[in-house]
Design a protein around this motif. Structure first.
Motif, PDB file in Angstrom:
ATOM      1  N   GLU A   1       0.849  -1.192   0.000  1.00  0.00           N
ATOM      2  CA  GLU A   1       0.000   0.000   0.000  1.00  0.00           C
ATOM      3  C   GLU A   1       0.885   1.243   0.000  1.00  0.00           C
ATOM      4  O   GLU A   1       2.083   1.166   0.243  1.00  0.00           O
ATOM      5  CB  GLU A   1      -0.927   0.025   1.229  1.00  0.00           C
ATOM      6  CG  GLU A   1      -1.825  -1.195   1.385  1.00  0.00           C
ATOM      7  CD  GLU A   1      -2.927  -1.283   0.343  1.00  0.00           C
ATOM      8  OE1 GLU A   1      -3.076  -0.312  -0.444  1.00  0.00           O
ATOM      9  OE2 GLU A   1      -3.643  -2.305   0.312  1.00  0.00           O
ATOM     10  N   LYS A   2       0.273   2.392  -0.244  1.00  0.00           N
ATOM     11  CA  LYS A   2       1.005   3.656  -0.219  1.00  0.00           C
ATOM     12  C   LYS A   2       1.590   3.894   1.169  1.00  0.00           C
ATOM     13  O   LYS A   2       0.944   3.641   2.186  1.00  0.00           O
ATOM     14  CB  LYS A   2       0.083   4.820  -0.584  1.00  0.00           C
ATOM     15  CG  LYS A   2      -0.258   4.898  -2.059  1.00  0.00           C
ATOM     16  CD  LYS A   2       0.920   5.454  -2.847  1.00  0.00           C
ATOM     17  CE  LYS A   2       0.526   5.709  -4.291  1.00  0.00           C
ATOM     18  NZ  LYS A   2       1.673   6.214  -5.084  1.00  0.00           N
TER      19      LYS A   2
ATOM     20  N   GLU B   1       4.501   6.457   3.643  1.00  0.00           N
ATOM     21  CA  GLU B   1       4.722   7.844   4.044  1.00  0.00           C
ATOM     22  C   GLU B   1       6.218   8.136   3.981  1.00  0.00           C
ATOM     23  O   GLU B   1       6.990   7.453   4.652  1.00  0.00           O
ATOM     24  CB  GLU B   1       4.194   8.070   5.463  1.00  0.00           C
ATOM     25  CG  GLU B   1       4.310   9.494   5.955  1.00  0.00           C
ATOM     26  CD  GLU B   1       3.491  10.469   5.138  1.00  0.00           C
ATOM     27  OE1 GLU B   1       4.010  11.578   4.888  1.00  0.00           O
ATOM     28  OE2 GLU B   1       2.351  10.134   4.748  1.00  0.00           O
ATOM     29  N   PRO B   2       6.657   9.093   3.147  1.00  0.00           N
ATOM     30  CA  PRO B   2       5.850   9.956   2.285  1.00  0.00           C
ATOM     31  C   PRO B   2       5.137   9.190   1.174  1.00  0.00           C
ATOM     32  O   PRO B   2       5.399   8.008   0.950  1.00  0.00           O
ATOM     33  CB  PRO B   2       6.873  10.945   1.731  1.00  0.00           C
ATOM     34  CG  PRO B   2       8.191  10.230   1.823  1.00  0.00           C
ATOM     35  CD  PRO B   2       8.102   9.358   3.032  1.00  0.00           C
ATOM     36  N   PHE B   3       4.253   9.897   0.453  1.00  0.00           N
ATOM     37  CA  PHE B   3       3.309   9.266  -0.473  1.00  0.00           C
ATOM     38  C   PHE B   3       3.974   8.536  -1.632  1.00  0.00           C
ATOM     39  O   PHE B   3       3.360   7.665  -2.249  1.00  0.00           O
ATOM     40  CB  PHE B   3       2.354  10.324  -1.035  1.00  0.00           C
ATOM     41  CG  PHE B   3       3.028  11.327  -1.945  1.00  0.00           C
ATOM     42  CD1 PHE B   3       3.105  11.119  -3.311  1.00  0.00           C
ATOM     43  CD2 PHE B   3       3.590  12.485  -1.425  1.00  0.00           C
ATOM     44  CE1 PHE B   3       3.737  12.038  -4.142  1.00  0.00           C
ATOM     45  CE2 PHE B   3       4.218  13.409  -2.247  1.00  0.00           C
ATOM     46  CZ  PHE B   3       4.290  13.187  -3.611  1.00  0.00           C
ATOM     47  N   TYR B   4       5.237   8.873  -1.939  1.00  0.00           N
ATOM     48  CA  TYR B   4       5.861   8.289  -3.126  1.00  0.00           C
ATOM     49  C   TYR B   4       6.632   7.005  -2.833  1.00  0.00           C
ATOM     50  O   TYR B   4       7.317   6.485  -3.710  1.00  0.00           O
ATOM     51  CB  TYR B   4       6.775   9.308  -3.827  1.00  0.00           C
ATOM     52  CG  TYR B   4       7.747  10.021  -2.916  1.00  0.00           C
ATOM     53  CD1 TYR B   4       8.955   9.428  -2.559  1.00  0.00           C
ATOM     54  CD2 TYR B   4       7.460  11.295  -2.429  1.00  0.00           C
ATOM     55  CE1 TYR B   4       9.847  10.075  -1.724  1.00  0.00           C
ATOM     56  CE2 TYR B   4       8.349  11.957  -1.592  1.00  0.00           C
ATOM     57  CZ  TYR B   4       9.536  11.347  -1.247  1.00  0.00           C
ATOM     58  OH  TYR B   4      10.421  11.999  -0.421  1.00  0.00           O
TER      59      TYR B   4
ATOM     60  N   MET C   1       6.309   2.936  -0.999  1.00  0.00           N
ATOM     61  CA  MET C   1       5.334   1.891  -0.698  1.00  0.00           C
ATOM     62  C   MET C   1       5.724   1.160   0.580  1.00  0.00           C
ATOM     63  O   MET C   1       6.893   1.132   0.966  1.00  0.00           O
ATOM     64  CB  MET C   1       5.248   0.901  -1.861  1.00  0.00           C
ATOM     65  CG  MET C   1       4.884   1.522  -3.203  1.00  0.00           C
ATOM     66  SD  MET C   1       3.197   2.180  -3.254  1.00  0.00           S
ATOM     67  CE  MET C   1       2.255   0.642  -3.360  1.00  0.00           C
ATOM     68  N   LYS C   2       4.730   0.561   1.222  1.00  0.00           N
ATOM     69  CA  LYS C   2       4.981  -0.200   2.437  1.00  0.00           C
ATOM     70  C   LYS C   2       4.249  -1.539   2.357  1.00  0.00           C
ATOM     71  O   LYS C   2       3.285  -1.710   1.603  1.00  0.00           O
ATOM     72  CB  LYS C   2       4.520   0.569   3.671  1.00  0.00           C
ATOM     73  CG  LYS C   2       3.020   0.826   3.724  1.00  0.00           C
ATOM     74  CD  LYS C   2       2.639   1.609   4.971  1.00  0.00           C
ATOM     75  CE  LYS C   2       1.123   1.875   5.016  1.00  0.00           C
ATOM     76  NZ  LYS C   2       0.737   2.650   6.219  1.00  0.00           N
TER      77      LYS C   2
ATOM     78  N   GLN D   1       3.488  -0.179  -7.890  1.00  0.00           N
ATOM     79  CA  GLN D   1       4.564   0.801  -7.831  1.00  0.00           C
ATOM     80  C   GLN D   1       5.690   0.292  -6.933  1.00  0.00           C
ATOM     81  O   GLN D   1       5.442  -0.180  -5.826  1.00  0.00           O
ATOM     82  CB  GLN D   1       4.036   2.133  -7.295  1.00  0.00           C
ATOM     83  CG  GLN D   1       5.098   3.216  -7.159  1.00  0.00           C
ATOM     84  CD  GLN D   1       4.552   4.492  -6.549  1.00  0.00           C
ATOM     85  OE1 GLN D   1       3.346   4.675  -6.420  1.00  0.00           O
ATOM     86  NE2 GLN D   1       5.435   5.384  -6.149  1.00  0.00           N
TER      87      GLN D   1
END
Length: 302
Positions: free
Chosen positions: A197-198, A200-203, A205-206, A239
């Protein structure tokens, strides 16, 4: 008088015009200039003024606008995006194949796919538009700025959707190469499935708990006891999927500025390219019904 359907803004120095709709709003700006400054506040008013002075703003009929041009609701305005200063990317792309519908390109490291942020001229799409004089060129899929290798572009609007659907339906086989640490305790080939999922920061992935939404097959090609060269076959297209998957095995890709630790590099630092290469792509052409296979001329070495 020409109508809005007849006007097609010209491509200027490889850059196609962007289109914005002037909506009917309660308190309308007094001018197009005022509206653009409000709508795109990350761009300075001085830059917008320069674009008007350079004749880079058009109305729907193809007339060049000035900073005094009135805001006319429910009409379109075209504008061009140029940057006063861009960092030159000192690496070149190579065209691997071309036919009526497709342009297959070998992208170098550090070259962004399309205009975004601080890059316009120094992007693969604008370079290709200038080289081919084809304003209809569109990437069918994407590679990260840091990743090199094979990428496909559509040359014609009419057939673009067919090729995009081919990717959406996962009817394309992709093979990547990566250089990452060697760990003798890992047994390859290895199939990894994770939920991403997205972050932090938004760019970035985790990895999170839940049903996997990403899958990669990993093979070991060679190693020197310190570094290894891996072959990666992604079954999904999340991504940063390959970067996250290798990092999850504690073998982060060499020179990765995002994983495992986010490192903000100078944009002009080209000394340590991410060791990830889109090496090969193959598919059955949905229009020609022939088998297509393309390989990058770039190589990663231990």
């Amino acid at each position: 008088m020409m109508n809005t359907l007849e006007f097609s803004p010209p491509m200027i120095n490889g850059v196609s015009a962007s289109k914005v709709f002037l909506a009917k709003i309660t308190t309308a700006p007094s001018s197009v200039f005022e509206y653009l400054c409000q709508e795109f506040h990350h761009i300075s008013s001085n830059e917008w003024q320069q674009r008007f002075e350079d004749g880079l703003i058009y109305d729907a009929l193809g007339n060049r606008l000035t900073i005094q041009s009135a805001y006319i609701a429910e009409s379109h305005v075209f504008y061009y995006r140029f940057l006063a200063h861009e960092i030159h990317v000192p690496f070149e792309h190579h065209i691997l194949f071309e036919n009526e519908h497709l342009l297959v390109v070998d992208k170098p490291h550090f070259l962004t796919m399309s205009p975004t942020g601080q890059y316009v001229q120094e992007t693969l799409l604008v370079r290709l538009k200038k080289q081919t004089n084809n304003e209809f060129l569109t990437p069918i899929h994407r590679l990260d700025r840091e990743t090199a290798g094979v990428v496909l572009f559509s040359k014609k609007v009419e057939s673009r959707g067919i090729y995009q659907q081919m990717f959406a339906e996962r009817n394309v086989q992709k093979t990547y190469h990566a250089i990452a640490p060697y760990k003798k305790e890992l047994n390859f080939p290895f199939n990894i499935q994770l939920r991403m999922e997205k972050g932090e920061p938004f760019y970035i992935m985790k990895i999170v708990d839940g049903t996997p939404n990403s899958e990669t097959e990993i093979q070991l090609l060679e190693h020197n006891n310190t570094w290894a060269k891996y072959l990666l076959n992604p079954k999904t297209g999340k991504q940063h999927q390959l970067r996250v998957h290798l990092n999850s095995l504690d073998i982060a890709i060499k020179n990765d500025p995002f994983y495992p630790i986010l490192k903000h590099k100078d944009d002009a630092d080209f000394s340590q390219p991410l060791q990830l290469l889109a090496k090969e792509i193959s598919f059955t052409d949905p229009l020609l019904f022939t088998q297509m296979q393309f390989k990058s001329q770039f190589e990663l070495t231990l």
